[in-house]
Design a protein around this motif. Structure first.
Motif, PDB file in Angstrom:
ATOM      1  N   ASP A  56      -9.573  -2.954  -0.727  1.00  0.00           N
ATOM      2  CA  ASP A  56      -9.915  -1.559  -1.016  1.00  0.00           C
ATOM      3  C   ASP A  56     -11.329  -1.440  -1.583  1.00  0.00           C
ATOM      4  O   ASP A  56     -12.041  -0.488  -1.297  1.00  0.00           O
ATOM      5  CB  ASP A  56      -8.895  -0.964  -1.977  1.00  0.00           C
ATOM      6  CG  ASP A  56      -9.121   0.520  -2.216  1.00  0.00           C
ATOM      7  OD1 ASP A  56      -9.594   1.201  -1.282  1.00  0.00           O
ATOM      8  OD2 ASP A  56      -8.813   0.988  -3.327  1.00  0.00           O
ATOM      9  N   TYR A  80      -1.740   6.783  -5.286  1.00  0.00           N
ATOM     10  CA  TYR A  80      -3.122   7.167  -5.032  1.00  0.00           C
ATOM     11  C   TYR A  80      -3.322   8.575  -5.556  1.00  0.00           C
ATOM     12  O   TYR A  80      -2.388   9.370  -5.611  1.00  0.00           O
ATOM     13  CB  TYR A  80      -3.444   7.101  -3.537  1.00  0.00           C
ATOM     14  CG  TYR A  80      -3.287   5.710  -2.983  1.00  0.00           C
ATOM     15  CD1 TYR A  80      -4.280   4.757  -3.161  1.00  0.00           C
ATOM     16  CD2 TYR A  80      -2.125   5.338  -2.314  1.00  0.00           C
ATOM     17  CE1 TYR A  80      -4.138   3.470  -2.672  1.00  0.00           C
ATOM     18  CE2 TYR A  80      -1.972   4.053  -1.819  1.00  0.00           C
ATOM     19  CZ  TYR A  80      -2.970   3.126  -2.006  1.00  0.00           C
ATOM     20  OH  TYR A  80      -2.817   1.857  -1.533  1.00  0.00           O
ATOM     21  N   ALA A 123       0.834  -1.207   0.000  1.00  0.00           N
ATOM     22  CA  ALA A 123       0.000   0.000   0.000  1.00  0.00           C
ATOM     23  C   ALA A 123       0.867   1.255   0.000  1.00  0.00           C
ATOM     24  O   ALA A 123       0.545   2.239  -0.663  1.00  0.00           O
ATOM     25  CB  ALA A 123      -0.936   0.001   1.204  1.00  0.00           C
ATOM     26  N   VAL A 156      -7.344   3.591   2.458  1.00  0.00           N
ATOM     27  CA  VAL A 156      -6.818   2.240   2.227  1.00  0.00           C
ATOM     28  C   VAL A 156      -6.110   1.742   3.485  1.00  0.00           C
ATOM     29  O   VAL A 156      -6.309   0.597   3.906  1.00  0.00           O
ATOM     30  CB  VAL A 156      -5.868   2.225   1.008  1.00  0.00           C
ATOM     31  CG1 VAL A 156      -5.123   0.905   0.915  1.00  0.00           C
ATOM     32  CG2 VAL A 156      -6.646   2.479  -0.264  1.00  0.00           C
ATOM     33  N   GLN A 194      -6.133  -4.751  -3.453  1.00  0.00           N
ATOM     34  CA  GLN A 194      -7.176  -4.214  -4.323  1.00  0.00           C
ATOM     35  C   GLN A 194      -8.552  -4.708  -3.903  1.00  0.00           C
ATOM     36  O   GLN A 194      -9.522  -3.941  -3.900  1.00  0.00           O
ATOM     37  CB  GLN A 194      -6.897  -4.590  -5.780  1.00  0.00           C
ATOM     38  CG  GLN A 194      -5.705  -3.867  -6.374  1.00  0.00           C
ATOM     39  CD  GLN A 194      -5.406  -4.319  -7.785  1.00  0.00           C
ATOM     40  OE1 GLN A 194      -5.589  -5.479  -8.132  1.00  0.00           O
ATOM     41  NE2 GLN A 194      -4.938  -3.386  -8.597  1.00  0.00           N
ATOM     42  N   LYS A 215      -8.648   0.646   6.004  1.00  0.00           N
ATOM     43  CA  LYS A 215      -9.232  -0.661   5.682  1.00  0.00           C
ATOM     44  C   LYS A 215      -8.267  -1.788   6.019  1.00  0.00           C
ATOM     45  O   LYS A 215      -8.679  -2.844   6.498  1.00  0.00           O
ATOM     46  CB  LYS A 215      -9.627  -0.718   4.206  1.00  0.00           C
ATOM     47  CG  LYS A 215     -10.845   0.110   3.883  1.00  0.00           C
ATOM     48  CD  LYS A 215     -11.206   0.007   2.411  1.00  0.00           C
ATOM     49  CE  LYS A 215     -12.418   0.869   2.096  1.00  0.00           C
ATOM     50  NZ  LYS A 215     -12.783   0.778   0.678  1.00  0.00           N
TER      51      LYS A 215
END
Length: 182
Positions: free
Chosen positions: A178, A66, A61, A75, A175, A78
């Motif tokens: 996310d 982004y 990440a 993100v 992914q 999460k």
């Protein structure tokens, strides 16, 4: 006439191309590791836990791009809400074809030793060290002992070969996490 010659040449090249194609690379044993069942997946899941692979997810990440900082923070939030056990459970079936059960068992054993825990800690929390020309890194006795074990040597090589696949699967999992509503 030119067209017929060009067509004949083109067809001859098309049919001869497989003969000139590069031979298939010899695949690593890790890529050939067949998933033998739930015990194999469980062994890989235990290895991912010992490796603290949830930190790999955070590293992926951090390396991702982004559009803005708010999206990056969302993100990370999460990832923080996802329990590590869930990460291991979701990632293990994807990574199991690249890591044999023997390697998973051996490396789990290693990472659960006091020295293995130090290795993991240094991997994720290590600071950069400056090496002057002519200096060699000191190798602790525990590492010297491990480096001599044949099972460890083979398992560490297989795991090192599987590292890019672990990163790739971690990116895919990132992914999915996310996109999920949490």
């Amino acid at each position: 006439m030119k067209f017929v010659v060009q067509a004949a040449l083109g067809l001859s090249l098309a049919f001869a191309a497989p003969a000139f194609a590069a031979p298939a690379p010899a695949s690593a044993p890790a890529a050939q590791a067949a998933v033998s069942g739930p015990a194999h997946v469980k062994a890989v899941q235990d290895l991912l836990g010992a490796m603290q692979v949830e930190k790999v997810l955070k590293g992926v990440a951090a390396r991702s791009r982004y559009s803005n900082d708010a999206q990056r923070q969302a993100v990370y939030a999460k990832i923080d809400k996802t329990p590590p056990a869930e990460v291991y459970q979701r990632l293990a079936p994807q990574v199991a074809p690249f890591i044999s059960a023997d390697t998973a068992t051996e490396m789990t054993r290693f990472y659960n030793t006091p020295y293995g825990k130090q290795v993991i800690h240094r991997k994720y929390n290590g600071s950069s060290q400056i090496m002057m020309p002519g200096m060699t890194a000191a190798v602790p006795p525990e590492e010297k002992k491990e480096r001599k074990r044949a099972a460890y040597v083979q398992a560490s090589k297989e795991l090192a070969a599987a590292e890019p696949m672990i990163d790739r699967e971690a990116f895919k999992l990132l992914q999915k996490i996310d996109k999920e509503k949490r």
